[in-house]
Design a protein around this motif. Structure first.
Motif, short mmCIF file in Angstrom:
data_model
loop_
_atom_site.label_atom_id
_atom_site.label_comp_id
_atom_site.label_asym_id
_atom_site.label_seq_id
_atom_site.Cartn_x
_atom_site.Cartn_y
_atom_site.Cartn_z
N HIS A 1 0.96 -1.38 0.01
CA HIS A 1 0.08 -0.06 0.04
C HIS A 1 0.89 1.40 -0.07
O HIS A 1 0.65 2.23 -0.86
N VAL A 2 1.82 1.37 0.98
CA VAL A 2 2.77 2.50 0.84
C VAL A 2 3.67 2.86 -0.27
O VAL A 2 3.89 3.66 -0.64
N HIS A 3 4.07 1.34 -0.62
CA HIS A 3 4.68 1.53 -1.98
C HIS A 3 4.30 2.22 -2.86
O HIS A 3 4.85 3.12 -3.60
N LEU A 4 2.64 1.66 -3.20
CA LEU A 4 2.14 2.38 -4.53
C LEU A 4 1.75 3.72 -4.21
O LEU A 4 1.85 4.54 -5.47
N GLU A 5 1.74 4.23 -2.87
CA GLU A 5 1.54 5.56 -2.92
C GLU A 5 2.70 6.50 -2.80
O GLU A 5 2.86 7.46 -3.66
N ASN A 6 3.68 6.18 -1.94
CA ASN A 6 4.84 6.86 -1.68
C ASN A 6 5.83 6.76 -3.02
O ASN A 6 6.33 7.87 -3.69
N ASN A 7 5.96 5.42 -3.79
CA ASN A 7 6.90 5.56 -4.76
C ASN A 7 6.15 5.52 -6.34
O ASN A 7 6.89 5.86 -7.29
#
Ligand SMILES: [Fe+2]
Ligand SMILES: [Fe+2]
Length: 238
Positions: A219-225
């Motif tokens: 989830h955080v990867h898709l948003e942050n990166n």
């Protein structure tokens, strides 16, 4: 560029099948992913040739090559995040709250770390619930309207928060807090290692915590990166 010298986060973006391999090796590809693969391997004592081999196999065995999100419309990516990340995060946090309370009330006396785990699950719930609401109600609709304006050539939409970089910075700070809480849970549980004779609810708690950690990293990867850098880039265009 050779895989070994690429940053972990770039590999996760370009080759989505790599994410499961990184999870298996305990490699952080979201908040701490700005490091070359070879550096991560030497820091974590992971044999680089074995990791490269597994990355190549994962790509070869993917049932269908997964198209990287970097090339798809942001509206589709937002839909995917809400459906595949936010919805299960809400359901799993509800389950985790019940499981952590139950296991702590039964076994907390012999396993004092369970009190902290229960508190950390509570913190994550309190952090993530308003966080996802803000993304769904304010930030994501704004990002979609930025994309629509870029496609139609219309003027950029007005935002009360000024630059899109402002809410994005706030969301990334929340991600760091949740990432730190999950890292504490991993260390308190010795990488989710169950004590001898653990009851089925204890098993369910640890399995659900491990799955929740993997879900949050994706989830955080898709948003942050992916989503956030693309939105900032779009906002910067005339
Ligand atoms: Fe999110
Ligand atoms: Fe987020």
């Amino acid at each position: 560029m050779q895989t070994a010298v690429k940053q972990v986060r770039d590999l996760a973006i370009e080759q989505p099948s790599s994410v499961r391999v990184f999870e298996r090796f305990g490699i952080d590809y979201c908040c701490g992913g700005r490091k070359p693969l070879e550096q991560v391997c030497s820091e974590q004592n992971i044999p680089l040739p074995q990791l490269l081999q597994e990355l190549a196999e994962a790509e070869g065995h993917s049932p269908q090559p997964i198209e990287p999100w970097i090339a798809r419309p942001l509206s589709e990516l937002v839909d995917h995040i809400v459906r595949e990340c936010h919805a299960p995060t809400r359901t799993e946090l509800e389950r985790l709250t019940v499981l952590a309370n139950k296991v702590n009330s039964r076994h907390g006396a012999n396993h004092p770390e369970l009190v902290q785990i229960q508190q950390l699950v509570g913190q994550i719930l309190e952090e993530m619930t308003p966080h996802m609401d803000k993304e769904e109600q304010v930030l994501f609709p704004y990002i979609i309207s930025l994309e629509t304006a870029a496609v139609t050539g219309a003027a950029k939409p007005y935002a009360f928060f000024g630059s899109v970089a402002n809410p994005i910075a706030a969301m990334m700070a929340d991600h760091d807090l949740v990432g730190a809480a999950l890292a504490s849970i991993r260390s308190l549980t010795n990488d989710f290692e169950l004590p001898a004779g653990a009851c089925p609810t204890y098993h369910a708690l640890y399995t659900t915590l491990a799955d929740f950690e993997a879900l949050t990293h994706r989830h955080v990867h898709l948003e942050n990166n992916v989503l956030f850098p693309r939105a900032i880039n779009l906002a910067g265009k005339e």
